[in-house]
Design an enzyme around this catalytic site. Sequence first.
Site, mmCIF file in Angstrom:
data_model
loop_
_atom_site.group_PDB
_atom_site.id
_atom_site.type_symbol
_atom_site.label_atom_id
_atom_site.label_comp_id
_atom_site.label_asym_id
_atom_site.label_seq_id
_atom_site.Cartn_x
_atom_site.Cartn_y
_atom_site.Cartn_z
ATOM 1 N N CYS A 1 0.824 -1.212 0.000
ATOM 2 C CA CYS A 1 0.000 0.000 0.000
ATOM 3 C C CYS A 1 0.860 1.265 0.000
ATOM 4 N N CYS B 1 -1.697 1.739 -2.953
ATOM 5 C CA CYS B 1 -2.666 2.811 -2.695
ATOM 6 C C CYS B 1 -2.059 4.216 -2.706
ATOM 7 N N LYS C 1 -0.285 5.408 -5.982
ATOM 8 C CA LYS C 1 -1.365 5.375 -6.989
ATOM 9 C C LYS C 1 -2.306 6.560 -6.809
ATOM 10 N N SER D 1 -8.619 -4.977 -14.550
ATOM 11 C CA SER D 1 -9.217 -4.861 -13.218
ATOM 12 C C SER D 1 -8.701 -3.591 -12.546
ATOM 13 N N TYR D 2 -8.850 -3.533 -11.190
ATOM 14 C CA TYR D 2 -8.454 -2.348 -10.425
ATOM 15 C C TYR D 2 -7.113 -1.758 -10.905
ATOM 16 N N VAL D 3 -6.046 -2.578 -10.815
ATOM 17 C CA VAL D 3 -4.700 -2.046 -11.037
ATOM 18 C C VAL D 3 -4.569 -1.522 -12.467
ATOM 19 N N ALA D 4 -5.067 -2.327 -13.426
ATOM 20 C CA ALA D 4 -4.936 -1.953 -14.831
ATOM 21 C C ALA D 4 -5.666 -0.644 -15.118
ATOM 22 N N GLU E 1 -6.842 1.681 -13.060
ATOM 23 C CA GLU E 1 -6.348 2.853 -12.318
ATOM 24 C C GLU E 1 -5.060 3.388 -12.956
ATOM 25 N N ASP F 1 -3.673 -9.916 2.285
ATOM 26 C CA ASP F 1 -3.720 -10.465 0.926
ATOM 27 C C ASP F 1 -3.283 -11.924 0.837
ATOM 28 N N HIS G 1 -26.188 20.215 0.531
ATOM 29 C CA HIS G 1 -26.339 20.879 -0.758
ATOM 30 C C HIS G 1 -25.288 21.963 -0.928
ATOM 31 N N GLU H 1 -25.369 14.168 -2.083
ATOM 32 C CA GLU H 1 -26.792 14.343 -1.771
ATOM 33 C C GLU H 1 -27.676 13.635 -2.798
HETATM 34 P P1 FAD Z 1 1.525 -6.103 2.098
HETATM 35 O O1 FAD Z 1 1.162 -4.700 2.330
HETATM 36 O O2 FAD Z 1 1.812 -6.512 0.711
HETATM 37 O O3 FAD Z 1 2.803 -6.395 3.024
HETATM 38 C C1 FAD Z 1 3.490 -7.618 2.984
HETATM 39 C C2 FAD Z 1 4.942 -7.384 3.393
HETATM 40 O O4 FAD Z 1 5.552 -8.647 3.683
HETATM 41 C C3 FAD Z 1 5.760 -6.753 2.277
HETATM 42 O O5 FAD Z 1 6.582 -5.722 2.778
HETATM 43 C C4 FAD Z 1 6.607 -7.905 1.765
HETATM 44 O O6 FAD Z 1 7.795 -7.478 1.157
HETATM 45 C C5 FAD Z 1 6.831 -8.673 3.063
HETATM 46 N N1 FAD Z 1 7.210 -10.071 2.874
HETATM 47 C C6 FAD Z 1 6.748 -10.955 1.965
HETATM 48 N N2 FAD Z 1 7.340 -12.150 2.145
HETATM 49 C C7 FAD Z 1 8.189 -12.018 3.187
HETATM 50 C C8 FAD Z 1 9.074 -12.904 3.862
HETATM 51 N N3 FAD Z 1 9.213 -14.184 3.483
HETATM 52 N N4 FAD Z 1 9.800 -12.424 4.903
HETATM 53 C C9 FAD Z 1 9.690 -11.139 5.296
HETATM 54 N N5 FAD Z 1 8.860 -10.252 4.694
HETATM 55 C C10 FAD Z 1 8.125 -10.695 3.664
HETATM 56 N N6 FAD Z 1 -6.003 -1.252 -1.383
HETATM 57 C C11 FAD Z 1 -6.856 -0.300 -0.957
HETATM 58 O O7 FAD Z 1 -7.529 -0.498 0.062
HETATM 59 N N7 FAD Z 1 -6.984 0.893 -1.603
HETATM 60 C C12 FAD Z 1 -6.269 1.177 -2.700
HETATM 61 O O8 FAD Z 1 -6.409 2.256 -3.266
HETATM 62 C C13 FAD Z 1 -5.369 0.204 -3.179
HETATM 63 N N8 FAD Z 1 -4.616 0.450 -4.255
HETATM 64 C C14 FAD Z 1 -3.735 -0.484 -4.687
HETATM 65 C C15 FAD Z 1 -2.982 -0.210 -5.818
HETATM 66 C C16 FAD Z 1 -2.100 -1.131 -6.299
HETATM 67 C C17 FAD Z 1 -1.282 -0.809 -7.517
HETATM 68 C C18 FAD Z 1 -1.953 -2.387 -5.637
HETATM 69 C C19 FAD Z 1 -0.973 -3.399 -6.139
HETATM 70 C C20 FAD Z 1 -2.691 -2.670 -4.507
HETATM 71 C C21 FAD Z 1 -3.595 -1.727 -4.029
HETATM 72 N N9 FAD Z 1 -4.380 -1.964 -2.911
HETATM 73 C C22 FAD Z 1 -5.265 -1.028 -2.478
HETATM 74 C C23 FAD Z 1 -4.277 -3.234 -2.178
HETATM 75 C C24 FAD Z 1 -3.412 -3.082 -0.896
HETATM 76 O O9 FAD Z 1 -2.182 -2.484 -1.228
HETATM 77 C C25 FAD Z 1 -3.185 -4.446 -0.265
HETATM 78 O O10 FAD Z 1 -4.426 -5.084 -0.094
HETATM 79 C C26 FAD Z 1 -2.481 -4.345 1.086
HETATM 80 O O11 FAD Z 1 -1.240 -3.697 0.995
HETATM 81 C C27 FAD Z 1 -2.275 -5.747 1.681
HETATM 82 O O12 FAD Z 1 -1.622 -5.649 2.916
HETATM 83 P P2 FAD Z 1 -0.873 -6.926 3.525
HETATM 84 O O13 FAD Z 1 -0.493 -6.547 4.909
HETATM 85 O O14 FAD Z 1 -1.680 -8.140 3.324
HETATM 86 O O15 FAD Z 1 0.419 -7.111 2.630
HETATM 87 P P1 NDP Z 2 -7.331 -8.898 -10.481
HETATM 88 O O1 NDP Z 2 -7.027 -10.305 -10.178
HETATM 89 O O2 NDP Z 2 -8.470 -8.241 -9.814
HETATM 90 O O3 NDP Z 2 -7.554 -8.749 -12.077
HETATM 91 C C1 NDP Z 2 -6.678 -9.268 -13.011
HETATM 92 C C2 NDP Z 2 -7.006 -8.730 -14.401
HETATM 93 O O4 NDP Z 2 -6.059 -9.225 -15.341
HETATM 94 C C3 NDP Z 2 -8.369 -9.165 -14.911
HETATM 95 O O5 NDP Z 2 -8.889 -8.152 -15.718
HETATM 96 C C4 NDP Z 2 -8.015 -10.426 -15.736
HETATM 97 O O6 NDP Z 2 -8.950 -10.685 -16.738
HETATM 98 C C5 NDP Z 2 -6.711 -9.996 -16.345
HETATM 99 N N1 NDP Z 2 -5.830 -11.125 -16.680
HETATM 100 C C6 NDP Z 2 -5.461 -12.156 -15.894
HETATM 101 N N2 NDP Z 2 -4.592 -12.960 -16.532
HETATM 102 C C7 NDP Z 2 -4.424 -12.432 -17.772
HETATM 103 C C8 NDP Z 2 -3.661 -12.808 -18.900
HETATM 104 N N3 NDP Z 2 -2.880 -13.899 -18.880
HETATM 105 N N4 NDP Z 2 -3.719 -12.036 -20.008
HETATM 106 C C9 NDP Z 2 -4.502 -10.934 -20.041
HETATM 107 N N5 NDP Z 2 -5.248 -10.513 -19.001
HETATM 108 C C10 NDP Z 2 -5.211 -11.267 -17.876
HETATM 109 O O7 NDP Z 2 -5.970 -8.130 -10.217
HETATM 110 P P2 NDP Z 2 -5.501 -6.670 -9.919
HETATM 111 O O8 NDP Z 2 -4.020 -6.806 -9.957
HETATM 112 O O9 NDP Z 2 -6.106 -5.634 -10.774
HETATM 113 O O10 NDP Z 2 -5.942 -6.355 -8.423
HETATM 114 C C11 NDP Z 2 -5.544 -7.194 -7.341
HETATM 115 C C12 NDP Z 2 -6.248 -6.747 -6.086
HETATM 116 O O11 NDP Z 2 -5.620 -5.567 -5.579
HETATM 117 C C13 NDP Z 2 -7.707 -6.371 -6.296
HETATM 118 O O12 NDP Z 2 -8.542 -7.488 -6.123
HETATM 119 C C14 NDP Z 2 -7.939 -5.334 -5.237
HETATM 120 O O13 NDP Z 2 -8.500 -5.905 -4.080
HETATM 121 C C15 NDP Z 2 -6.564 -4.768 -4.914
HETATM 122 N N6 NDP Z 2 -6.535 -3.377 -5.398
HETATM 123 C C16 NDP Z 2 -7.333 -2.448 -4.816
HETATM 124 C C17 NDP Z 2 -7.401 -1.159 -5.307
HETATM 125 C C18 NDP Z 2 -8.325 -0.158 -4.682
HETATM 126 O O14 NDP Z 2 -8.816 -0.392 -3.601
HETATM 127 N N7 NDP Z 2 -8.593 0.955 -5.333
HETATM 128 C C19 NDP Z 2 -6.587 -0.749 -6.445
HETATM 129 C C20 NDP Z 2 -5.761 -1.796 -6.979
HETATM 130 C C21 NDP Z 2 -5.760 -3.066 -6.462
HETATM 131 P P3 NDP Z 2 -10.205 -11.698 -16.543
HETATM 132 O O15 NDP Z 2 -11.287 -10.911 -15.857
HETATM 133 O O16 NDP Z 2 -10.534 -12.095 -17.923
HETATM 134 O O17 NDP Z 2 -9.715 -12.839 -15.697
#
Ligand code: FAD
Ligand code: NDP
Length: 523
Positions: free
Chosen positions: A87, A92, A95, A228-231, A233, A360, A498, A503
């Site tokens: 995050c 987050c 982003k 999805s979300y990441v793509a 955004e 996650d 308002h 609203e």
């Molecule tokens: P993480 O935050 O991933 O932390 C895991 C940590 O463990 C990392 O530092 C990793 O390096 C470490 N680790 C892994 N393996 C080991 C090991 N073997 N030994 C020691 N350390 C290790 N969520 C939202 O709510 N709002 C958003 O707007 C949002 N935007 C996002 C945008 C993007 C591009 C992405 C990818 C995700 C986004 N998310 C968002 C999702 C959010 O970031 C995650 O759900 C959240 O960070 C998960 O927290 P976590 O504690 O499970 O793991």
């Molecule tokens: P997702 O698993 O949600 O989506 C993956 C996307 O990639 C789908 O559109 C999928 O298509 C497509 N895809 C998968 N495999 C292939 C392939 N081989 N070739 C082409 N397209 C493919 O992943 P994200 O990484 O977007 O998000 C992961 C999680 O992170 C989310 O579930 C969300 O919880 C969190 N997140 C939250 C955000 C927020 O709160 N604003 C922002 C970003 C992430 P298909 O539908 O056809 O399978």
Amino acid sequence: METPKVSRSGLGRLPFSLHSQGVASGVRGGAQGAAAGRPDYDLLVIGGGSGGLACAKEAAQLGKKVAVVDYVEPSPQGTRWGLGGTCVNVGCIPKKLMHHAALLGGMIQDAPYYGWEVPQQVPHDWRKMAEAVQNYVKSLNWGHRVQLQERKVSYFNMKASFVDEHVVRGVAKGGKETLLSAKHIVIATGGRPKYPTHIEGAVEHGITSDDIFWLKESPGKTLVVGASYVALECAGFLTGLGLDTTVMMRSIPLRGFDQQMSALVTDYMASHGTRFLKGCTPLRVKRLPDNQLQVTWKDTASGREDMDTFNTVLWAIGRVPETRNLNLEKAGVNTNPESQKILVDAQEATSVPHIYAIGDTAEGRPELTPTAILAGRLLAQRLCGQSSDLMDYDNVPTTVFTPLEYGCVGLSEEAAVARHGKEHVEVYHAYYKPLEFTVAERDASQCYIKMVCLQKPPKPVLGLHFLGPNAGEVTQGFALGIKCGASYAQVMRTVGIHPTCAEEVTKLRISKRSGLDPTVTGC
Ligand code: FAD
Ligand code: NDP
């Protein structure tokens, strides 16, 4: 105390009782505690991200002796970052800041309508934005370290793996090993982006969300694969920053979300400059002599192959949990072989009662920061005997930060119909125009709200979907109402503020079933 049995690793197996208090302090980071049959820590958290840090800080605040082990494996492109997890570093935070940078571009375009004399061309400097965002992220890394120190949480910058069910091996960057033992262990290792390793050139030439926020130079013309979300955004802010951006979508946008809303999200993006290649899958990526990336793809419907060149290819095709290197089998922790996520129960406990998994990395949990944080805090409170409250994963609100933001909580229309039957579901909806859009003559065709309710009075609200500016801010408050069981009647009796977009939710009078025009006119 029982005599410790000899484990495969040669260390004593540790017969700690689940709720015993007053653990003797072992030598920090040494194997002495383990060898003597005493745990070094009350709680050891593997992973210093959203969930892990929240859990560790809460437990330390409640008087426990806590350690956090966190290690960031650099991305295949060599990007690395500090403490705080996905995050803070590659999710987050950067982003949302880049999304904001893109929204500012839109405001500059609106500004002349409000009397600002803005030059025709206002260039954007990626370098400057990236540096500012990265500096802020680094300040958060530092802040997390300070907070751990203040709460006397031991922090180990090491890669962790299990030796047995009570002992974890930490390996530092230089290879130095440390054994740590604990009464309770929480796995919060999150996930990492997937690479399509079967696609030629994907790993060598592509980047992921682990890299995009740390690029020093503009990515230029970009292909984003995934929908999805990441793509969406990332494609949204890249387009907003003025970059030529294409999304390659193999099926539907935002799988799992309300599909009417999802289509509006992508319609808005398309009308604001993002190009969509629908029903297409990439075949190969090749670097040309001029350093451009040539991508070949297939249109699944026609079977035709096509190609174009890009400066950057961003894979956003989902994430894999970080469980493969943990030696979970040595501790007896079970995973779902398909998803590789850790199986957990309502207490967040794994198949080994004193080992937990949150965030996650845990099966069936939303991949969102606030759910990881709250699950971590509640787990710490339960482990410290402060509360027996479990994390409630129902009605979790979320927002997709696309150029037109989409906030939602509860069921999609499809899920409500599937669960309750079409005849029992009433949907109220409206197309509205944000006041801010009027003077600037912005198109509001996709500004839409719908509330999904049960038809039987008092019509409990099953889901709320909001597409428009500041959707996260709007959705947050209504999420509380829905969590408290709000009905349609109660929302209609809520006095609006308002003039706001929020609203409009309190004025949703037109049901879909009525077939009446849901366009809001007047104020
Ligand atoms: P993480 O935050 O991933 O932390 C895991 C940590 O463990 C990392 O530092 C990793 O390096 C470490 N680790 C892994 N393996 C080991 C090991 N073997 N030994 C020691 N350390 C290790 N969520 C939202 O709510 N709002 C958003 O707007 C949002 N935007 C996002 C945008 C993007 C591009 C992405 C990818 C995700 C986004 N998310 C968002 C999702 C959010 O970031 C995650 O759900 C959240 O960070 C998960 O927290 P976590 O504690 O499970 O793991
Ligand atoms: P997702 O698993 O949600 O989506 C993956 C996307 O990639 C789908 O559109 C999928 O298509 C497509 N895809 C998968 N495999 C292939 C392939 N081989 N070739 C082409 N397209 C493919 O992943 P994200 O990484 O977007 O998000 C992961 C999680 O992170 C989310 O579930 C969300 O919880 C969190 N997140 C939250 C955000 C927020 O709160 N604003 C922002 C970003 C992430 P298909 O539908 O056809 O399978």
